[in-house]
Motif scaffolding. Structure first.
Motif, PDB file in Angstrom:
ATOM      1  N   ALA A 166       0.451  -1.312  -0.148  1.00 27.76           N
ATOM      2  CA  ALA A 166      -0.227  -0.127  -0.409  1.00 27.76           C
ATOM      3  C   ALA A 166       0.797   0.798   0.003  1.00 27.76           C
ATOM      4  O   ALA A 166       0.815   2.075  -0.537  1.00 27.76           O
ATOM      5  N   ARG A 178       1.839   8.966 -12.153  1.00 26.64           N
ATOM      6  CA  ARG A 178       1.088   8.596 -12.785  1.00 26.64           C
ATOM      7  C   ARG A 178       0.184   8.685 -11.853  1.00 26.64           C
ATOM      8  O   ARG A 178      -1.534   8.149 -11.626  1.00 26.64           O
ATOM      9  N   ILE A 190      -1.783  13.604  -2.024  1.00 26.00           N
ATOM     10  CA  ILE A 190      -2.347  13.010  -2.074  1.00 26.00           C
ATOM     11  C   ILE A 190      -1.823  11.840  -1.278  1.00 26.00           C
ATOM     12  O   ILE A 190      -2.332  10.812  -0.869  1.00 26.00           O
TER      13      ILE A 190
ATOM     14  N   MET B 110       2.527   0.162 -18.413  1.00 26.72           N
ATOM     15  CA  MET B 110       1.615   0.750 -18.617  1.00 26.72           C
ATOM     16  C   MET B 110       1.695   1.847 -17.121  1.00 26.72           C
ATOM     17  O   MET B 110       0.524   2.618 -16.908  1.00 26.72           O
ATOM     18  N   PHE B 111       1.855   0.742 -16.166  1.00 26.98           N
ATOM     19  CA  PHE B 111       2.096   1.594 -14.998  1.00 26.98           C
ATOM     20  C   PHE B 111       3.799   1.611 -14.208  1.00 26.98           C
ATOM     21  O   PHE B 111       3.361   2.529 -12.895  1.00 26.98           O
ATOM     22  N   PHE B 135      -9.160   4.582 -13.761  1.00 27.55           N
ATOM     23  CA  PHE B 135      -9.235   5.089 -12.084  1.00 27.55           C
ATOM     24  C   PHE B 135     -10.640   6.388 -11.713  1.00 27.55           C
ATOM     25  O   PHE B 135     -11.414   6.153 -10.636  1.00 27.55           O
ATOM     26  N   ARG B 139     -13.369   5.590  -8.786  1.00 25.35           N
ATOM     27  CA  ARG B 139     -13.684   6.586  -7.982  1.00 25.35           C
ATOM     28  C   ARG B 139     -15.259   6.485  -8.059  1.00 25.35           C
ATOM     29  O   ARG B 139     -15.876   6.553  -6.931  1.00 25.35           O
ATOM     30  N   GLU B 157     -11.067  10.681  -1.866  1.00 26.86           N
ATOM     31  CA  GLU B 157     -10.193  11.200  -3.091  1.00 26.86           C
ATOM     32  C   GLU B 157      -8.690   9.759  -3.208  1.00 26.86           C
ATOM     33  O   GLU B 157      -8.697   9.315  -3.296  1.00 26.86           O
ATOM     34  N   PRO B 158      -8.180  10.319  -1.693  1.00 26.56           N
ATOM     35  CA  PRO B 158      -7.230   9.823  -0.775  1.00 26.56           C
ATOM     36  C   PRO B 158      -7.001   8.321  -0.574  1.00 26.56           C
ATOM     37  O   PRO B 158      -6.753   7.678  -0.720  1.00 26.56           O
ATOM     38  N   LEU B 159      -8.662   8.072  -0.019  1.00 21.02           N
ATOM     39  CA  LEU B 159      -8.782   6.535  -0.101  1.00 21.02           C
ATOM     40  C   LEU B 159      -8.806   5.745  -1.719  1.00 21.02           C
ATOM     41  O   LEU B 159      -8.274   4.353  -1.232  1.00 21.02           O
ATOM     42  N   TYR B 161      -7.356   6.392  -4.223  1.00 21.38           N
ATOM     43  CA  TYR B 161      -5.896   6.351  -4.037  1.00 21.38           C
ATOM     44  C   TYR B 161      -5.624   5.617  -3.447  1.00 21.38           C
ATOM     45  O   TYR B 161      -4.639   4.899  -4.044  1.00 21.38           O
ATOM     46  N   LEU B 162      -5.492   5.339  -2.385  1.00 19.75           N
ATOM     47  CA  LEU B 162      -4.672   3.938  -1.324  1.00 19.75           C
ATOM     48  C   LEU B 162      -5.432   2.851  -1.968  1.00 19.75           C
ATOM     49  O   LEU B 162      -4.102   2.283  -1.856  1.00 19.75           O
ATOM     50  N   TRP B 164      -6.545   2.135  -4.767  1.00 21.78           N
ATOM     51  CA  TRP B 164      -5.287   1.717  -5.981  1.00 21.78           C
ATOM     52  C   TRP B 164      -4.001   1.473  -5.407  1.00 21.78           C
ATOM     53  O   TRP B 164      -3.241   0.057  -6.186  1.00 21.78           O
ATOM     54  N   SER B 165      -3.148   2.170  -5.430  1.00 23.39           N
ATOM     55  CA  SER B 165      -1.762   1.963  -4.939  1.00 23.39           C
ATOM     56  C   SER B 165      -1.707   0.787  -4.014  1.00 23.39           C
ATOM     57  O   SER B 165      -0.893  -0.265  -4.721  1.00 23.39           O
ATOM     58  N   ALA B 166      -2.364   0.452  -3.508  1.00 20.36           N
ATOM     59  CA  ALA B 166      -2.289  -1.016  -2.373  1.00 20.36           C
ATOM     60  C   ALA B 166      -2.079  -2.314  -3.514  1.00 20.36           C
ATOM     61  O   ALA B 166      -1.279  -2.934  -3.311  1.00 20.36           O
ATOM     62  N   HIS B 168      -2.190  -1.828  -6.451  1.00 22.20           N
ATOM     63  CA  HIS B 168      -0.501  -1.848  -7.490  1.00 22.20           C
ATOM     64  C   HIS B 168       0.135  -2.117  -7.202  1.00 22.20           C
ATOM     65  O   HIS B 168       1.495  -2.518  -7.919  1.00 22.20           O
TER      66      HIS B 168
END
Lengths: 205, 205
Positions: A166, A178, A190, B110-111, B135, B139, B157-159, B161-162, B164-166, B168
């Motif tokens: 995370a 990204r 962010i 891609m990422f 994305f 959302r 919004e940050p959630l 992102y979080l 997605w991040s986890a 990714h």
DNA sequence: TGCTTTATTAAACAGTGTTTAATTATTTTT
DNA sequence: AAAAATAATTAAACACTGTTTAATAAAGCA
């Protein structure tokens, strides 16, 4: 034996000069776009000399790679004073993110750039410096949290990986640009905001 | 006008051949280590011809990059039948991970790979294909979850992102071979197991 | 047919990582 | 101190790279 010692030091000195030059160039232009000739130019030696101190370009990369982990572990030392494991876990996240944001190119080197294929794990290979130590420490901290009643019903090994992921995910998406998909007015904050949300979640586990 | 049309088709055909060759080489040896000459060899044309169809190597990269997002969106279509937003969110995670594991090199493209600097966001730039759409969809789904009572006390919004991040993070650490630190016997399954832990957490939010 | 346009290529340029043999500098031995 | 041996350093070459140029071959049109 003083002479041999001094020669040893001189040799070490040039090695260090190469590393310093390589680091500044790698971080400035990227590993791929830094040539051996660039490094040689910077230290005012001929390109060939570099091959007397490093087998190839990868070996330079690795030397710096290791240095990065030492640097990060240094920063983690303050965690020793944090008794509560959940607080320690969160502080670890903050330090991790802080390190990544302050040294984005070094972070890139350590966790994002493709590890050269010929990375041989020989006997001298110091797992601690290579990041295994940091993960081991994270694993221990999470285990302590579990012993204090957190993370009920969770399998700790994949949970540890998830928690690392995370934080790494937020940082690496940012470093590799990204984040344009995030609302423009929040792009700069962010990561720290995402981390805040993460802490809220952890607190309830 | 049939002749002009056929010429157009022929031209398109060679363009496609270049892309197919480039893709197979990029995914096999990596972008950096694939040369224009390699691509030319594969399609049995001279290197120069490639510059009549693409401005430079980056433009080839971008064409494939876009193709990847179309491919991923394709896979996401099954989500239309999932009414419950939290179920849809979790299914999205599974599809995302599935895509990444089935097409690791495309995912890398891609990422993870550094986006070429000269990536100009011109008017024709299709944000949907470039990942912004995915994305945006995430959302929306999370917003729906919130409307159903989930994620109380969270900043969405940050959630987003979080979250997605986890996912990714887990995938990208694996792709860039940073998983040796995980217990050896679990390395192969760590992503799916990590995802399971993630689902457990989401269910309780 | 000859003329024009397009598609394709061969050749060159300036750069890359790396290896080789030659050269310079230093240390050791006589 | 002079000669021999060793080490440090370099210049030059090799086989690559992305890209550009001018020349060539092919195709379409008059």
């Amino acid at each position: 034996m003083g002479i041999a010692d001094r020669k040893e030091r001189d040799k070490e000195e040039l090695r260090e000069k190469i590393l310093v030059a390589a680091k500044s160039l790698f971080l400035e232009k990227g590993v791929e776009k830094t040539s051996i000739r660039n490094i040689a130019d910077q230290i005012e030696y001929s390109p060939g000399i570099i091959y007397h101190y490093f087998r190839d370009k990868n070996e330079i990369f690795h030397a710096l790679h290791q240095g990065g982990f030492s640097q990060m572990m240094e920063k983690m030392q303050v965690l020793r004073s944090v008794r509560n494991p959940m607080e320690r876990l969160k502080a670890m996240g903050s330090i991790y993110v802080g390190f990544a944001l302050e040294n984005p190119d070094m972070y890139d080197l350590m966790f994002i750039k493709e590890a050269p294929i010929d990375h041989v794990y020989n006997s001298e290979h110091d797992n601690w410096k290579e990041g295994g130590g940091t993960f081991e420490y994270l694993r221990m901290t999470i285990k302590e949290c579990a012993e204090q009643g957190h993370f009920k019903g969770h399998d700790l090994e994949p949970l540890t990986y998830l928690i690392w992921s995370a934080v790494h995910g937020m940082v690496s998406l940012n470093i590799r640009k990204r984040c344009e998909v995030v609302l423009p007015e929040r792009q700069n904050t962010i990561i720290r905001e995402g981390l805040e949300e993460f802490f809220k979640i952890l607190d309830r586990l």
